[in-house]
Design a protein around this motif. Structure first.
Motif, PDB file in Angstrom:
ATOM      1  N   GLU A   1       0.835  -1.196   0.000  1.00  0.00           N
ATOM      2  CA  GLU A   1       0.000   0.000   0.000  1.00  0.00           C
ATOM      3  C   GLU A   1       0.868   1.243   0.000  1.00  0.00           C
ATOM      4  N   ALA A   2       0.250   2.384  -0.295  1.00  0.00           N
ATOM      5  CA  ALA A   2       0.996   3.627  -0.410  1.00  0.00           C
ATOM      6  C   ALA A   2       1.780   3.932   0.858  1.00  0.00           C
ATOM      7  N   LYS A   3       1.178   3.623   2.015  1.00  0.00           N
ATOM      8  CA  LYS A   3       1.842   3.971   3.269  1.00  0.00           C
ATOM      9  C   LYS A   3       3.081   3.120   3.526  1.00  0.00           C
ATOM     10  N   SER A   4       3.219   1.976   2.802  1.00  0.00           N
ATOM     11  CA  SER A   4       4.387   1.118   3.014  1.00  0.00           C
ATOM     12  C   SER A   4       5.491   1.347   1.992  1.00  0.00           C
ATOM     13  N   TRP A   5       5.276   2.282   1.039  1.00  0.00           N
ATOM     14  CA  TRP A   5       6.293   2.500   0.013  1.00  0.00           C
ATOM     15  C   TRP A   5       7.606   2.979   0.607  1.00  0.00           C
ATOM     16  N   GLY A   6       7.555   3.676   1.741  1.00  0.00           N
ATOM     17  CA  GLY A   6       8.772   4.203   2.346  1.00  0.00           C
ATOM     18  C   GLY A   6       9.756   3.105   2.728  1.00  0.00           C
ATOM     19  N   LEU A   7       9.271   1.887   2.899  1.00  0.00           N
ATOM     20  CA  LEU A   7      10.163   0.785   3.255  1.00  0.00           C
ATOM     21  C   LEU A   7      11.200   0.526   2.178  1.00  0.00           C
ATOM     22  N   PHE A   8      10.889   0.864   0.944  1.00  0.00           N
ATOM     23  CA  PHE A   8      11.777   0.538  -0.166  1.00  0.00           C
ATOM     24  C   PHE A   8      12.611   1.735  -0.616  1.00  0.00           C
ATOM     25  N   ASP A   9      12.543   2.841   0.105  1.00  0.00           N
ATOM     26  CA  ASP A   9      13.284   4.025  -0.316  1.00  0.00           C
ATOM     27  C   ASP A   9      14.782   3.769  -0.395  1.00  0.00           C
ATOM     28  N   VAL A  10      15.314   3.078   0.611  1.00  0.00           N
ATOM     29  CA  VAL A  10      16.754   2.781   0.614  1.00  0.00           C
ATOM     30  C   VAL A  10      17.113   1.884  -0.566  1.00  0.00           C
ATOM     31  N   TYR A  11      16.249   0.918  -0.839  1.00  0.00           N
ATOM     32  CA  TYR A  11      16.487   0.007  -1.957  1.00  0.00           C
ATOM     33  C   TYR A  11      16.518   0.763  -3.286  1.00  0.00           C
ATOM     34  N   TYR A  12      15.516   1.651  -3.492  1.00  0.00           N
ATOM     35  CA  TYR A  12      15.481   2.421  -4.736  1.00  0.00           C
ATOM     36  C   TYR A  12      16.691   3.344  -4.854  1.00  0.00           C
ATOM     37  N   LEU A  13      17.108   3.907  -3.733  1.00  0.00           N
ATOM     38  CA  LEU A  13      18.262   4.806  -3.757  1.00  0.00           C
ATOM     39  C   LEU A  13      19.537   4.049  -4.135  1.00  0.00           C
ATOM     40  N   GLN A  14      19.693   2.846  -3.586  1.00  0.00           N
ATOM     41  CA  GLN A  14      20.866   2.045  -3.934  1.00  0.00           C
ATOM     42  C   GLN A  14      20.855   1.668  -5.412  1.00  0.00           C
ATOM     43  N   ARG A  15      19.691   1.333  -5.926  1.00  0.00           N
ATOM     44  CA  ARG A  15      19.594   1.023  -7.361  1.00  0.00           C
ATOM     45  C   ARG A  15      19.925   2.247  -8.205  1.00  0.00           C
ATOM     46  N   ALA A  16      19.491   3.402  -7.760  1.00  0.00           N
ATOM     47  CA  ALA A  16      19.794   4.642  -8.482  1.00  0.00           C
ATOM     48  C   ALA A  16      21.295   4.884  -8.522  1.00  0.00           C
ATOM     49  N   TYR A  17      21.965   4.664  -7.387  1.00  0.00           N
ATOM     50  CA  TYR A  17      23.427   4.813  -7.358  1.00  0.00           C
ATOM     51  C   TYR A  17      24.096   3.807  -8.287  1.00  0.00           C
TER      52      TYR A  17
ATOM     53  N   ALA B   1      19.543   7.810 -17.176  1.00  0.00           N
ATOM     54  CA  ALA B   1      18.086   7.823 -17.307  1.00  0.00           C
ATOM     55  C   ALA B   1      17.437   6.800 -16.376  1.00  0.00           C
ATOM     56  N   GLN B   2      18.054   5.616 -16.257  1.00  0.00           N
ATOM     57  CA  GLN B   2      17.537   4.602 -15.342  1.00  0.00           C
ATOM     58  C   GLN B   2      17.679   5.051 -13.885  1.00  0.00           C
ATOM     59  N   SER B   3      18.802   5.720 -13.587  1.00  0.00           N
ATOM     60  CA  SER B   3      19.001   6.251 -12.235  1.00  0.00           C
ATOM     61  C   SER B   3      17.895   7.247 -11.894  1.00  0.00           C
ATOM     62  N   GLU B   4      17.550   8.080 -12.862  1.00  0.00           N
ATOM     63  CA  GLU B   4      16.483   9.069 -12.669  1.00  0.00           C
ATOM     64  C   GLU B   4      15.148   8.383 -12.359  1.00  0.00           C
ATOM     65  N   LYS B   5      14.841   7.300 -13.090  1.00  0.00           N
ATOM     66  CA  LYS B   5      13.572   6.589 -12.869  1.00  0.00           C
ATOM     67  C   LYS B   5      13.502   5.977 -11.474  1.00  0.00           C
ATOM     68  N   GLU B   6      14.641   5.443 -11.005  1.00  0.00           N
ATOM     69  CA  GLU B   6      14.651   4.835  -9.678  1.00  0.00           C
ATOM     70  C   GLU B   6      14.419   5.881  -8.592  1.00  0.00           C
ATOM     71  N   ILE B   7      14.973   7.070  -8.773  1.00  0.00           N
ATOM     72  CA  ILE B   7      14.797   8.125  -7.776  1.00  0.00           C
ATOM     73  C   ILE B   7      13.337   8.570  -7.720  1.00  0.00           C
ATOM     74  N   TYR B   8      12.674   8.590  -8.864  1.00  0.00           N
ATOM     75  CA  TYR B   8      11.264   8.980  -8.884  1.00  0.00           C
ATOM     76  C   TYR B   8      10.374   7.978  -8.143  1.00  0.00           C
ATOM     77  N   LYS B   9      10.878   6.755  -7.917  1.00  0.00           N
ATOM     78  CA  LYS B   9      10.106   5.768  -7.171  1.00  0.00           C
ATOM     79  C   LYS B   9      10.161   6.011  -5.659  1.00  0.00           C
ATOM     80  N   ILE B  10      11.119   6.832  -5.235  1.00  0.00           N
ATOM     81  CA  ILE B  10      11.289   7.088  -3.805  1.00  0.00           C
ATOM     82  C   ILE B  10      10.141   7.965  -3.302  1.00  0.00           C
ATOM     83  N   LYS B  11       9.506   7.534  -2.248  1.00  0.00           N
ATOM     84  CA  LYS B  11       8.358   8.276  -1.735  1.00  0.00           C
ATOM     85  C   LYS B  11       8.801   9.542  -1.019  1.00  0.00           C
ATOM     86  N   ASN B  12       9.720   9.396  -0.089  1.00  0.00           N
ATOM     87  CA  ASN B  12      10.193  10.545   0.693  1.00  0.00           C
ATOM     88  C   ASN B  12      11.607  10.889   0.264  1.00  0.00           C
ATOM     89  N   ARG B  13      11.721  11.801  -0.679  1.00  0.00           N
ATOM     90  CA  ARG B  13      13.040  12.140  -1.216  1.00  0.00           C
ATOM     91  C   ARG B  13      13.805  13.042  -0.253  1.00  0.00           C
TER      92      ARG B  13
END
Length: 537
Positions: A327-343, A352-364
């Protein structure tokens, strides 16, 4: 002490642990056992080891210094395709052959620059050669005296130098020969030019001219042969890559290897991977057979607080387990994962792929906002990067200085030199910053000369766009589902900020040689004194 040889595999545990943490319904014991099997297999892939001892061995080898001329005259094409490209190809071919030489790589113009320290790792030297970008070098001439002074500081009793150069226009006099002999420097000179010479074509297609307006003809320096032979070395004229490499090999066979030899260290480990593999095999066996019932009963008898569940004798992996969408409220759990993928994508230059991964982060956070700005910067979307940087708010002095510095780089790329100057000044007002000061000097110099190509921040092309086009670029780049989202970063400090103009972001503590680049400070060493250079070729 236990460690992991392939520690990067442990990152695979993060999504598994995040999934299990967010899972609400309880699972059967057999399912939990299978998750344990997967975790243990990942640990085995990471290769846990116990350090035992350090093993040292002596190898008989030569210690070499390969010196590559990076002056403008090496762009002449009397040697095909150019003198510089042919020189790099010789070095590359030499490194690909079998050998145990200890090799140091130097590049030089009027200043020398150490590209790779002495090492027997040929792949590392080759990587340094490939990552050397001569476009960032502002000095254009040749100074062999400074090169030999740099080599004289090496600890080897006899310094064997393989020199790739046209010799430049300097006079190779007795004083230089005496210095080389005194410092025991043996020069194997490879003449990367012809006696007839050739003109030098610049990037804009025009021929290089001197101050009197005459076309510069770069020829082989007559004194190079004398210098090489008087030093106890040798001199060869380039004919082709293969023959030149053979000449080097022949010369080395006639030279004495290091008396004390080279010392190679290797670590002795005791492998522990069999432990998680054995446990994984046992747990998988228990999860797939009737022994799991026995195990559950045994654990209950031993006092473990387990919930009795129905166990199936035949059960496919994951059968009956419904996939739950977060659910939307649980998206924050994956922020670290998306950030690592972006790096990870950023390090692979997949911006461009790094940019897409960052956009998945809920709390930037500030860190993710900076990485997003850097990704746009690398894609040459400087206006968008500038807008993101402007949207980051922080009261931290160091972060504000970093933002002003990078805003200055964006304005320089957009050819807004006056704005770039103002940002660099603001960065310097917050504290000392050698990079900002260097860029400011270049911007001021280009403003005065009214001919713009900024040193290592040099914009390679002008973005001719007015305000409407800049706004359009920003609008097109925004992710549709995130248009209403604020791009302002938090006030915290990012832990992966870079301080050079070409923005290098480090995604983890592991060494990744394939992504090694030279910092702006390294180029500063070779660029020293470029403005007052007398013969820039």
């Amino acid at each position: 002490m236990m460690s992991f040889i392939n520690a990067s595999f442990l990152w695979l545990l993060l999504p598994i642990l995040a999934y299990l943490y967010g899972k609400k319904e309880k699972q059967k014991l057999s399912q939990n056992l299978r998750w344990m099997v997967l975790i243990l297999l990942i640990m085995a892939l990471a290769r846990p080891v116990l350090f035992e001892s350090m093993h040292k061995e002596k190898i008989e080898a030569h210690a070499l210094v390969m010196a590559l001329d990076l002056s403008v005259s090496m762009n002449a094409n009397d040697i095909q395709p150019t003198r510089a490209k042919a020189s790099r190809e010789i070095i590359k071919t030499f490194l690909e052959r079998e050998g145990q030489e200890q090799i140091a790589l130097l590049g030089f113009t009027i200043n020398p620059l150490l590209l790779s320290p002495p090492t027997t790792d040929r792949a590392l030297v080759k990587l340094a050669l490939e990552n050397m970008n001569s476009e960032y070098i502002l000095t254009k001439g040749t100074n062999l005296r400074k090169l030999f002074e740099k080599i004289a500081k090496f600890k080897d009793e006899v310094k064997k130098v393989i020199l790739f150069t046209d010799g430049g226009d300097e006079v190779l006099d007795e004083a230089l020969i005496t210095f080389v002999q005194k410092e025991n420097i043996q020069v194997f000179a490879i003449a990367m030019a012809t006696y007839q010479g050739a003109s030098i074509t610049q990037k804009d297609g025009t021929l290089l001219q001197n101050e009197e307006g005459h076309i510069v003809i770069s020829k082989l320096n007559d004194g190079l042969e004398t210098l090489a032979k008087e030093s106890g070395g040798a001199f060869v004229l380039f004919d082709n890559v293969a023959n030149t490499v053979k000449h080097i090999e022949t010369w080395l066979k006639g030279q004495k290897a290091l008396d004390e030899g080279l010392e190679r260290e290797s670590k002795q480990y005791f492998e522990l991977a069999f432990i998680p593999l054995s446990l994984a095999l046992v747990l998988f066996f228990l999860s797939a057979t009737w022994f799991s019932k026995k195990l559950l009963a045994l654990l209950i008898l031993l006092g473990f607080n387990l919930q009795a569940e129905e166990l199936l004798t035949r059960e496919a992996w994951g059968e009956g387990v419904e996939k739950i969408k977060p659910e939307a409220k649980s998206w924050g759990l994956f922020d670290v994962y998306y950030l690592q993928r972006a790096y990870s994508y950023y390090d692979k230059k997949a911006y461009a792929q790094s940019e897409k991964e960052i956009y998945k982060i809920k709390n930037r956070t500030l860190e993710s906002q900076l990485l997003l700005a850097h990704s746009f910067y690398k894609q040459e979307k400087y206006q968008v990067a500038k807008s993101l940087l402007k949207g980051i708010k922080s009261t931290d002095k160091k972060i504000k200085q970093q933002l002003y510095y990078e805003l200055g780089n964006c304005e320089a790329k957009l050819l807004y030199m006056e704005r770039a100057k103002n940002y660099y000044v603001k960065a310097l007002q917050l504290g000392e910053d050698k990079d900002a000061l260097h860029n400011l000097e270049i911007v001021l110099f280009r403003l005065n000369e009214d001919s713009f190509k900024v040193g290592y921040t040099n914009p390679s092309s002008a973005e001719k766009s007015n305000t409407k086009q800049d706004d359009l670029e920003i609008e097109e780049t925004k992710e549709p589902s995130k248009k209403s989202e604020s791009t302002g970063g938090a006030g915290g400090k990012g832990n992966k900020q870079s301080k050079n103009s070409t923005v290098t972001v480090i995604s983890s503590n592991k060494e990744d040689n394939a992504k090694r680049v030279f910092s702006s400070k390294a180029y500063d060493l070779i660029n020293d004194g470029y403005i007052g250079e007398n013969q820039p070729w």
